[in-house]
Design an enzyme around this catalytic site. Structure first.
Site, PDB file in Angstrom:
ATOM      1  CD  GLU A 287      -2.178  -1.408   2.910  1.00 38.75           C
ATOM      2  OE1 GLU A 287      -1.820  -0.572   3.753  1.00 38.75           O
ATOM      3  OE2 GLU A 287      -2.866  -2.402   3.188  1.00 38.75           O
ATOM      4  NE  ARG A 326       4.940  15.396   4.207  1.00 41.58           N
ATOM      5  CZ  ARG A 326       6.215  15.221   4.426  1.00 41.58           C
ATOM      6  NH1 ARG A 326       7.087  16.038   3.859  1.00 41.58           N
ATOM      7  NH2 ARG A 326       6.649  14.238   5.177  1.00 41.58           N
ATOM      8  CE1 TYR A 330       3.018  14.541  10.120  1.00 43.64           C
ATOM      9  CE2 TYR A 330       3.098  15.611   7.986  1.00 43.64           C
ATOM     10  CZ  TYR A 330       2.434  14.838   8.907  1.00 43.64           C
ATOM     11  OH  TYR A 330       1.194  14.357   8.609  1.00 43.64           O
ATOM     12  CB  CYS A 356      -1.694  35.446  11.184  1.00 45.36           C
ATOM     13  SG  CYS A 356      -2.123  36.623   9.928  1.00 45.36           S
ATOM     14  CD  GLU A 357      -1.113  29.367  13.301  1.00 49.10           C
ATOM     15  OE1 GLU A 357      -0.301  28.929  14.142  1.00 49.10           O
ATOM     16  OE2 GLU A 357      -2.318  29.156  13.325  1.00 49.10           O
TER      17      GLU A 357
HETATM   18  N1  LLP Z   1      -1.328   1.994   4.575  1.00 48.03           N
HETATM   19  C1  LLP Z   1      -1.789   2.490   5.754  1.00 48.03           C
HETATM   20  C2  LLP Z   1      -2.607   1.639   6.607  1.00 48.03           C
HETATM   21  C3  LLP Z   1      -1.463   3.806   6.133  1.00 48.03           C
HETATM   22  O1  LLP Z   1      -1.897   4.275   7.296  1.00 48.03           O
HETATM   23  C4  LLP Z   1      -0.675   4.616   5.274  1.00 48.03           C
HETATM   24  C5  LLP Z   1      -0.323   5.997   5.627  1.00 48.03           C
HETATM   25  C6  LLP Z   1      -0.233   4.057   4.064  1.00 48.03           C
HETATM   26  C7  LLP Z   1      -0.586   2.743   3.746  1.00 48.03           C
HETATM   27  C8  LLP Z   1       0.603   4.822   3.091  1.00 48.03           C
HETATM   28  O2  LLP Z   1       1.805   5.263   3.646  1.00 48.03           O
HETATM   29  P1  LLP Z   1       2.971   5.821   2.690  1.00 48.03           P
HETATM   30  O3  LLP Z   1       3.352   4.707   1.733  1.00 48.03           O
HETATM   31  O4  LLP Z   1       2.460   6.998   1.959  1.00 48.03           O
HETATM   32  O5  LLP Z   1       4.051   6.143   3.632  1.00 48.03           O
HETATM   33  N2  LLP Z   1       0.847  12.941   6.314  1.00 48.03           N
HETATM   34  C9  LLP Z   1       2.075  12.248   6.624  1.00 48.03           C
HETATM   35  C10 LLP Z   1       2.000  10.774   6.294  1.00 48.03           C
HETATM   36  C11 LLP Z   1       0.838  10.050   6.936  1.00 48.03           C
HETATM   37  C12 LLP Z   1       0.736   8.600   6.552  1.00 48.03           C
HETATM   38  C13 LLP Z   1      -0.539   7.981   7.020  1.00 48.03           C
HETATM   39  N3  LLP Z   1      -0.713   6.581   6.666  1.00 48.03           N
HETATM   40  C14 LLP Z   1       3.234  12.956   5.934  1.00 48.03           C
HETATM   41  O6  LLP Z   1       3.022  13.972   5.278  1.00 48.03           O
HETATM   42  O7  LLP Z   1       4.380  12.534   6.055  1.00 48.03           O
END
Ligand code: LLP
Length: 432
Positions: A287, A326, A330, A356-357
């Site tokens: 995924e 981001r 983060y 404004c932050e």
């Molecule tokens: N599968 C599940 C169950 C997940 O919770 C996620 C991401 C993925 C797959 C996909 O993850 P990826 O391959 O994209 O790392 N907003 C954050 C990242 C949050 C990820 C949430 N879950 C950022 O900008 O780094």
């Protein structure tokens, strides 16, 4: 690897100059490369070819209709986390039978919708959820395909806000409890135990945490296959990408240089995991979100002001934390490059937005080329968790999105008209 590179002094996406897009469509502007999306999908899909598998793009990372259609056309499945995402992916031509439905809080209505549409599997995160899925399926006279998300309690060595595979967070069922959960679920008549799932976190740049998690869950998957005839093992997403400069550039030998520096490549990932997974004989699901979409997009912003205060040089741009959260959320690093290179000395600068932050910044004290009002900057690797996390904070419109394919470019989401921001609001009758 990506398709953003300089031709002479100008930054291009594939065969299109970014400054021409700015002239036509304005800023802030997200620009996506269809070729990068395609290559990343194919590269991962190809590396996993020795096992029966399905790549389910985590559409939470980028859910633009054109992005989804590009991937659906390549045969991608989708990892969805809400009824809204399922509607969206169907609208884009995705196949619900290739969708896995994740998330800790699925509502009754979402479960019913996904059941009616025939998703491949519900990835359940708790026992009460399994009971609810069973109840909804019974009411619809259906059998729901489910997998349980097991939390392998493995440290992913990534940012605390995107770690999911340890017992410190809300995700999945603990390793110790999971077999009891399967045993009880096997007695629920309207469930079919189709698989087992895990996901340990996001932006993981080493193979070792993935390998540790797979090694830990493998014997469990074997037992579940023998006992309940499960047919798939989803090893989740989380493959990290390169955000740092030099490597984030689109050089032709990118992958070789990346591999030499120990960066996670699809081949390295597959070489370590495929030999473990192959003997299992299950269909492997993966995924990835960021790995496919992250380096396929940039955010282009225009310089409004250059402001010097004491020691500091602030570059105030027209994009802000509401467009790309981001860095604020983060402390994420995004490489920032000029849309037109002018050369000259670098100057330590903060690139900030108009919100404004004090958290509204894209970088601090970073050596950047000198810029002037009206110049444009590109924030790289903004294709994942960029536009999708945008908000209307400060009553700022959602940015426009453009997709490039060779020498063609098309708006794939128009800039939000300001009045649309409050279109759903009403005056309370006693205020009229
Ligand atoms: N599968 C599940 C169950 C997940 O919770 C996620 C991401 C993925 C797959 C996909 O993850 P990826 O391959 O994209 O790392 N907003 C954050 C990242 C949050 C990820 C949430 N879950 C950022 O900008 O780094």
């Amino acid at each position: 690897m990506h398709d953003f590179r300089y031709v002479g002094k100008k930054l291009y996406c594939e065969g299109v100059a970014i400054d021409s897009l700015v002239r036509k469509f304005g800023t802030p502007l997200y620009v996506y490369s269809q070729r990068t999306l395609t290559r990343h999908f194919q590269r991962l899909d190809g590396a996993l070819a020795p096992v029966k598998h399905l790549v389910c793009f985590a559409m939470k990372s980028n859910s633009n209709q054109s992005v989804l259609r590009t991937l659906a056309n390549l045969g991608s499945g989708f990892d969805i986390v809400s009824g809204g995402e399922l509607q969206r992916v169907i609208a884009a031509g995705g196949d619900p039978r290739k969708c896995v439905f994740a998330g800790v809080g699925k509502s009754e209505a979402e479960i019913e919708f996904a059941l009616r549409r025939g998703v491949y599997s519900f990835n359940a995160e708790s026992e009460p959820e399994l009971q609810r899925i069973n109840r909804v399926a019974a009411r619809l006279n259906k059998v729901a395909p489910v997998a349980v998300r097991v939390n392998p309690d493995v440290e992913a060595h990534t940012h605390a806000k995107i770690t999911t595979g340890t017992y410190e967070n809300k995700f999945g069922v603990t390793f110790e409890q999971v077999e009891g959960v399967y045993a009880r679920a096997s007695r629920l008549k309207h469930l079919r135990l189709r698989g087992v799932q895990m996901h340990i976190g996001s932006q993981i740049t080493q193979v070792t945490p993935f390998e540790q998690a797979v090694r830990k869950v493998l014997p469990l998957a074997e037992r579940l296959k023998a006992r309940y005839g499960i047919e798939f093992f989803s090893i989740g997403g989380g493959l990290g990408i390169v955000y740092q400069p030099a490597l984030a550039s689109g050089a032709a030998d990118w992958w070789q240089r990346a591999a030499a520096r120990g960066v996670l490549t699809p081949e390295r990932y597959a070489q370590r995991l495929v030999p473990l997974l192959q003997p299992l004989g299950l269909r492997i699901l993966i995924e990835p979100g960021r790995f496919i979409s992250g380096n396929a997009g940039i955010l282009v912003a225009r310089v409004e002001y250059v402001k010097r205060t004491g020691q500091k040089n602030f570059i105030i741009v027209d994009a802000a934390m509401n467009d790309l959260i981001r860095p604020a959320f983060y402390d994420a690093y995004h490489e920032i490059v000029p849309v037109t290179r002018r050369g000259g000395a670098l100057l330590s600068s903060d690139v900030v937005g108009p919100v404004c932050e004090s958290g509204d910044y894209f970088c601090k004290d970073r050596p950047l080329p000198k810029v002037a009002e009206g110049d444009c900057l590109a924030l790289l690797s903004a294709g994942a968790y960029g536009f999708v996390m945008a908000s209307n904070y400060n009553t700022r419109s959602l940015a426009a999105e453009v997709m490039v394919h060779g020498r063609q470019a098309a708006v794939v989401r128009e800039r939000q008209p300001v009045k649309d921001i409050w279109a759903g609001e009403r005056l309370a009758p006693w205020l009229k």
